[in-house]
Design an enzyme around this catalytic site. Structure first.
Site, PDB file in Angstrom:
ATOM      1  N   ASP A  11      77.462 -19.747 -12.445  1.00 16.81           N
ATOM      2  CA  ASP A  11      78.142 -18.452 -12.353  1.00 16.81           C
ATOM      3  C   ASP A  11      79.200 -18.412 -13.451  1.00 16.81           C
ATOM      4  OD1 ASP A  11      79.000 -15.960 -11.161  1.00 16.81           O
ATOM      5  OD2 ASP A  11      80.760 -17.040 -10.445  1.00 16.81           O
ATOM      6  N   SER A  12      79.740 -17.231 -13.686  1.00 10.84           N
ATOM      7  CA  SER A  12      80.800 -17.104 -14.679  1.00 10.84           C
ATOM      8  C   SER A  12      82.089 -17.794 -14.212  1.00 10.84           C
ATOM      9  CB  SER A  12      81.079 -15.627 -14.932  1.00 10.84           C
ATOM     10  OG  SER A  12      81.358 -14.973 -13.714  1.00 10.84           O
ATOM     11  N   CYS A  74      75.419 -15.450 -10.829  1.00  9.15           N
ATOM     12  CA  CYS A  74      76.192 -14.341 -11.394  1.00  9.15           C
ATOM     13  C   CYS A  74      75.286 -13.112 -11.576  1.00  9.15           C
ATOM     14  CB  CYS A  74      76.752 -14.787 -12.736  1.00  9.15           C
ATOM     15  SG  CYS A  74      77.646 -13.510 -13.611  1.00  9.15           S
ATOM     16  N   GLU A 154      89.761 -12.343  -6.320  1.00 12.90           N
ATOM     17  CA  GLU A 154      90.283 -13.641  -6.770  1.00 12.90           C
ATOM     18  C   GLU A 154      91.732 -13.853  -6.348  1.00 12.90           C
ATOM     19  OE1 GLU A 154      89.490 -14.967 -10.711  1.00 12.90           O
ATOM     20  OE2 GLU A 154      87.350 -14.592 -10.502  1.00 12.90           O
ATOM     21  N   CYS A 190      77.756  -7.811  -7.027  1.00 12.18           N
ATOM     22  CA  CYS A 190      78.664  -8.702  -7.762  1.00 12.18           C
ATOM     23  C   CYS A 190      79.047  -9.827  -6.816  1.00 12.18           C
ATOM     24  CB  CYS A 190      79.902  -7.918  -8.205  1.00 12.18           C
ATOM     25  SG  CYS A 190      81.183  -8.952  -8.937  1.00 12.18           S
ATOM     26  N   HIS A 192      81.695 -11.303  -6.242  1.00 13.46           N
ATOM     27  CA  HIS A 192      83.007 -11.238  -5.593  1.00 13.46           C
ATOM     28  C   HIS A 192      83.071 -10.263  -4.418  1.00 13.46           C
ATOM     29  CE1 HIS A 192      84.022 -13.247  -9.281  1.00 13.46           C
ATOM     30  NE2 HIS A 192      85.301 -13.310  -8.984  1.00 13.46           N
TER      31      HIS A 192
HETATM   32  N1  DGL Z   1      80.090 -13.230 -11.421  1.00  8.14           N
HETATM   33  C1  DGL Z   1      80.203 -11.876 -11.902  1.00  8.14           C
HETATM   34  C2  DGL Z   1      79.076 -11.029 -11.306  1.00  8.14           C
HETATM   35  O1  DGL Z   1      78.529 -11.318 -10.265  1.00  8.14           O
HETATM   36  C3  DGL Z   1      81.555 -11.267 -11.569  1.00  8.14           C
HETATM   37  C4  DGL Z   1      82.707 -11.870 -12.364  1.00  8.14           C
HETATM   38  C5  DGL Z   1      82.577 -11.669 -13.853  1.00  8.14           C
HETATM   39  O2  DGL Z   1      82.727 -10.530 -14.340  1.00  8.14           O
HETATM   40  O3  DGL Z   1      82.305 -12.657 -14.527  1.00  8.14           O
HETATM   41  O4  DGL Z   1      78.703 -10.050 -11.899  1.00  8.14           O
END
Ligand code: DGL
Length: 276
Positions: A11-12, A74, A154, A190, A192
């Site tokens: 993931d990012s 992600c 976050e 997403c 989050h």
């Molecule tokens: N992990 C990213 C997503 O699911 C969200 C956070 C980011 O923008 O890196 O799209």
């Protein structure tokens, strides 16, 4: 034995821990390696070309450790890189979160009016829109970028009047659109957004089903491994954490996403930029 190898998940940053939770719950015997590209988060506001390059490097870093399956947790990276990574690495299956999420929304909707909220990158790429319309060509899909929700999640701002007012403001274009009069399903596109689920539900109302792709992705992972006799049934699974920036923030922010504590000592910092 390939079944003994871990599943690689990237993931990012921290948000993919919501996908890790779902996989861990469904497959408690699997070893999991989670890579959070915390040095380059957020992906959601970057160009598709940059996200593609980051995803290539994250995948190469995990494959160098030998994994039996690669999960892109992600949404933004899944939106642009699943097919590309699959072509680059034909020896291993690559599973993203967009297709399972789209599938879940098509199963959930009763009237074919589906909303999608995601990062700017995922919305602009039309990934969910295309994946839904591929399954249900007569669906009406309205997507809205809500990149600000990433910061709320976050920072641990998950509920309360102020949070709901921000969510309401960000969802305004979606709620004011023609889709809203009919929308019965909203995809949380997403990593989050699941932690904001209750507040989002308070804004969109109880007639709208919220779809979270984490659970459906875990089911896809399980079926894939099971069909190929790759399930690890030997022992309790172990989770390793890799990050590309200082582990301290990851350990702190992870509390908002992960079931359980992740001590800083359990997190290894790695440089993935030399992988390509
Ligand atoms: N992990 C990213 C997503 O699911 C969200 C956070 C980011 O923008 O890196 O799209």
């Amino acid at each position: 034995m390939r079944s003994n190898l871990p599943i690689g998940i990237f993931d990012s940053g921290v948000g993919g821990l919501t996908v890790l939770n779902a996989i861990k719950d469904l497959l408690p015997n699997e070893d999991l390696i989670y890579l959070g590209d915390t040095a380059r988060v957020p992906y959601g506001t970057k160009s598709a070309a940059s996200v593609m390059r980051y995803a290539e490097q994250a995948a190469a870093a995990l494959l160098s450790r030998e994994v039996k399956l690669l999960v892109i947790a992600c949404n933004t990276a899944s939106a642009v890189a699943v097919e590309h990574l699959q072509k680059l690495n034909p020896e291993i299956a690559v599973v993203g979160v967009v297709e399972p999420g789209a599938q879940a929304s098509c199963l959930a909707t009763k009237n074919n009016h589906i909303g999608v909220i995601a990062t700017e990158g995922t919305v602009n790429n039309q990934a969910y829109q295309s994946a839904i319309l591929k399954r249900k060509p007569d669906a009406s899909v309205t997507a809205q970028a809500c990149s600000l929700f990433v910061a709320l999640a976050e920072e641990g701002w998950h509920e309360g009047e102020l949070v709901e007012s921000i969510i309401g403001e960000c969802l305004k274009p979606l709620l004011d659109s023609d889709c809203q009069t009919e929308m019965d399903t909203l995809v949380l596109g997403c990593t989050h957004f699941p932690v904001l689920k209750e507040s989002i539900a308070n804004i969109v109302g109880d007639k709208v089903s919220l779809v979270d792709s984490a659970d459906t992705t875990a089911t896809v992972v399980k079926s894939f491994l099971s069909e190929r006799q790759l399930l690890n049934e030997q022992k309790a699974g172990h989770v390793s954490f890799l990050v590309t920036d200082d582990p301290a923030r990851f350990s702190r922010v992870a509390k908002n996403f992960y079931q359980g504590d992740i001590e800083q000592g359990e997190i290894q910092q790695v440089d993935i930029q030399h992988f390509s």
